[in-house]
Design an enzyme around this catalytic site. Structure first.
Site, PDB file in Angstrom:
ATOM      1  N   LEU A  65      19.263 -26.828  -0.310  1.00  0.00           N
ATOM      2  CA  LEU A  65      18.431 -26.189  -1.325  1.00  0.00           C
ATOM      3  C   LEU A  65      17.168 -25.601  -0.695  1.00  0.00           C
ATOM      4  O   LEU A  65      16.811 -25.948   0.432  1.00  0.00           O
ATOM      5  CB  LEU A  65      18.079 -27.224  -2.395  1.00  0.00           C
ATOM      6  CG  LEU A  65      19.321 -27.788  -3.129  1.00  0.00           C
ATOM      7  CD1 LEU A  65      19.016 -29.103  -3.819  1.00  0.00           C
ATOM      8  CD2 LEU A  65      19.838 -26.754  -4.127  1.00  0.00           C
ATOM      9  N   PRO A  66      16.461 -24.711  -1.432  1.00  0.00           N
ATOM     10  CA  PRO A  66      15.331 -24.009  -0.809  1.00  0.00           C
ATOM     11  C   PRO A  66      14.182 -24.919  -0.346  1.00  0.00           C
ATOM     12  O   PRO A  66      13.691 -24.763   0.764  1.00  0.00           O
ATOM     13  CB  PRO A  66      14.853 -23.056  -1.910  1.00  0.00           C
ATOM     14  CG  PRO A  66      16.036 -22.861  -2.792  1.00  0.00           C
ATOM     15  CD  PRO A  66      16.790 -24.159  -2.755  1.00  0.00           C
ATOM     16  N   THR A  96      15.399 -28.064   4.374  1.00  0.00           N
ATOM     17  CA  THR A  96      14.180 -28.384   5.135  1.00  0.00           C
ATOM     18  C   THR A  96      13.077 -28.688   4.130  1.00  0.00           C
ATOM     19  O   THR A  96      12.652 -27.803   3.378  1.00  0.00           O
ATOM     20  CB  THR A  96      13.755 -27.182   6.012  1.00  0.00           C
ATOM     21  OG1 THR A  96      14.815 -26.882   6.913  1.00  0.00           O
ATOM     22  CG2 THR A  96      12.498 -27.520   6.803  1.00  0.00           C
ATOM     23  N   LYS A 171      12.353 -31.838  12.641  1.00  0.00           N
ATOM     24  CA  LYS A 171      12.430 -30.421  12.268  1.00  0.00           C
ATOM     25  C   LYS A 171      11.028 -29.791  12.170  1.00  0.00           C
ATOM     26  O   LYS A 171      10.783 -28.716  12.718  1.00  0.00           O
ATOM     27  CB  LYS A 171      13.166 -30.298  10.927  1.00  0.00           C
ATOM     28  CG  LYS A 171      13.185 -28.928  10.303  1.00  0.00           C
ATOM     29  CD  LYS A 171      14.204 -28.005  10.914  1.00  0.00           C
ATOM     30  CE  LYS A 171      14.132 -26.624  10.277  1.00  0.00           C
ATOM     31  NZ  LYS A 171      14.986 -25.659  10.936  1.00  0.00           N
ATOM     32  N   LYS A 246       6.822 -21.160   5.740  1.00  0.00           N
ATOM     33  CA  LYS A 246       7.177 -22.365   4.960  1.00  0.00           C
ATOM     34  C   LYS A 246       7.153 -23.602   5.866  1.00  0.00           C
ATOM     35  O   LYS A 246       6.577 -24.634   5.526  1.00  0.00           O
ATOM     36  CB  LYS A 246       8.568 -22.192   4.348  1.00  0.00           C
ATOM     37  CG  LYS A 246       9.086 -23.451   3.664  1.00  0.00           C
ATOM     38  CD  LYS A 246      10.584 -23.453   3.434  1.00  0.00           C
ATOM     39  CE  LYS A 246      11.051 -24.858   3.090  1.00  0.00           C
ATOM     40  NZ  LYS A 246      12.490 -25.026   3.096  1.00  0.00           N
TER      41      LYS A 246
END
Ligand code: NAD
Length: 296
Positions: A65-66, A96, A171, A246
């Site tokens: 998902l976003p 992420t 990450k 982001k």
């Protein structure tokens, strides 16, 4: 293994296709009917809602998902995946998101008896299509070992980073460094060229000297230095500047929570924010060199 997949966007759709190719029966859901139709055409079954996926034979649910609000919406609450799943059903979130949100959702899943792994990826849409993604996984060793064969159908490097949330930690730390190193390479290349050096020759020197890094030797931001880099095709494709923005936001927010200074990370975030505000968010993140030289 019977698998559910939620979030069939740029990354999720090719990942789901690879699970089908590996022979896993798949039930899928996305808010976009077109995205669902693409997978149904390849042999997946459509579900009516995220919780509908949790029914029946499903043993594992993967989400892509976003951002954190979408992940919380899908998993938490009376109608969320956790409340609607039987204990024992396993979740893998590949989105992420920030490590704190990942740990919050994993704790809610654990309380309900559902193992949950955070497994963000690197490798981009090309890696998702080729099945060569790197998965950075936060989970217990036992849950990691059980999930590994499924992740191997979508990726090449599957790395156990520690307990819940640590996949996201790896990450955000990696991508913060990537943002910083790209800006550093852009600044150095622009300086060398402004002082009269040929860009290719300069990149050659850097790439056999101590300044070498992935941003200089594989993804050089100066146009024409590397034939296959986005810089040589108008900064199209690749990893969008808004996605880098982001990830830098996730890094600086996570740092704030543990009072850890990320001085260069915050600076990198501001540079990408300014770049995005100028309307360049859709360009590959190496286009940041445009802030240093007009000709790029
Ligand atoms: P995307 O926007 O293309 O896809 C997200 C999908 O999720 C969309 O199809 C959307 O309809 C669906 N969705 C949103 N809310 C939903 C809900 N409540 N229920 C069901 N479906 C819902 O995004 P993407 O590029 O596939 O990225 C997904 C994640 O992977 C992000 O967290 C991103 O940061 C990360 N990521 C992306 C890349 C990349 O190159 N695109 C690389 C590495 C990691």
């Amino acid at each position: 293994m019977h698998i559910g997949f939620i979030g069939l966007g740029n990354m999720g759709a090719p990942m789901a296709h690879n699970l089908l190719k590996a022979g896993h029966p798949l039930r899928v859901f996305d808010l976009s009917p077109e995205a669902v139709a693409g997978l149904v055409g390849a042999g997946a079954q459509a579900a009516d809602s995220p919780s509908d996926i949790a029914h029946g034979d499903t043993e594992l649910i993967i989400t892509m998902l976003p951002a954190a609000p979408h992940v919380k919406k899908v998993y938490l609450g009376a109608d969320g995946l956790i409340a609607r799943s039987r204990p024992g059903l396993t979740f893998i979130d590949c989105s992420t998101i920030d490590p704190h949100s990942a740990r919050e959702v994993a704790a809610a899943a654990a309380e309900h008896g559902n193992p949950m792994l955070d497994a963000p990826v690197s490798g981009g849409t090309g890696g998702a299509a080729a099945g060569t993604l790197t998965f950075m996984v936060g989970a217990s060793v036992a849950d990691f070992d059980r999930a590994r064969p499924v992740l191997a159908a979508m990726g090449k490097n599957i790395v156990h980073c520690g307990d819940a949330g640590n996949g996201q930690v790896a990450k955000v730390a990696n991508n913060m460094l990537l943002g910083i190193s790209m800006i550093g390479v852009a600044e150095a290349m622009a300086l060398g060229v402004a002082l009269g050096m040929d860009a290719k020759t300069l990149a050659g020197v850097i790439n056999t000297s101590s300044g070498r890094c992935w941003s200089s030797d594989t993804y050089n931001p100066f146009p024409g230095v590397m034939e296959n880099a986005p810089a040589s095709r108008g900064y199209s494709g690749g990893f969008g500047s808004d996605l880098m923005l982001k990830d830098l936001g996730l890094a600086t927010e996570a740092a704030k929570q543990v009072r850890q200074p990320v001085i260069l990370g915050a600076l990198a975030q501001q540079l990408y924010q300014s770049f995005s505000a100028q309307g360049h968010g859709a360009l590959d993140f190496s286009a940041i060199i445009g802030q240093y030289c007009k000709d790029t």
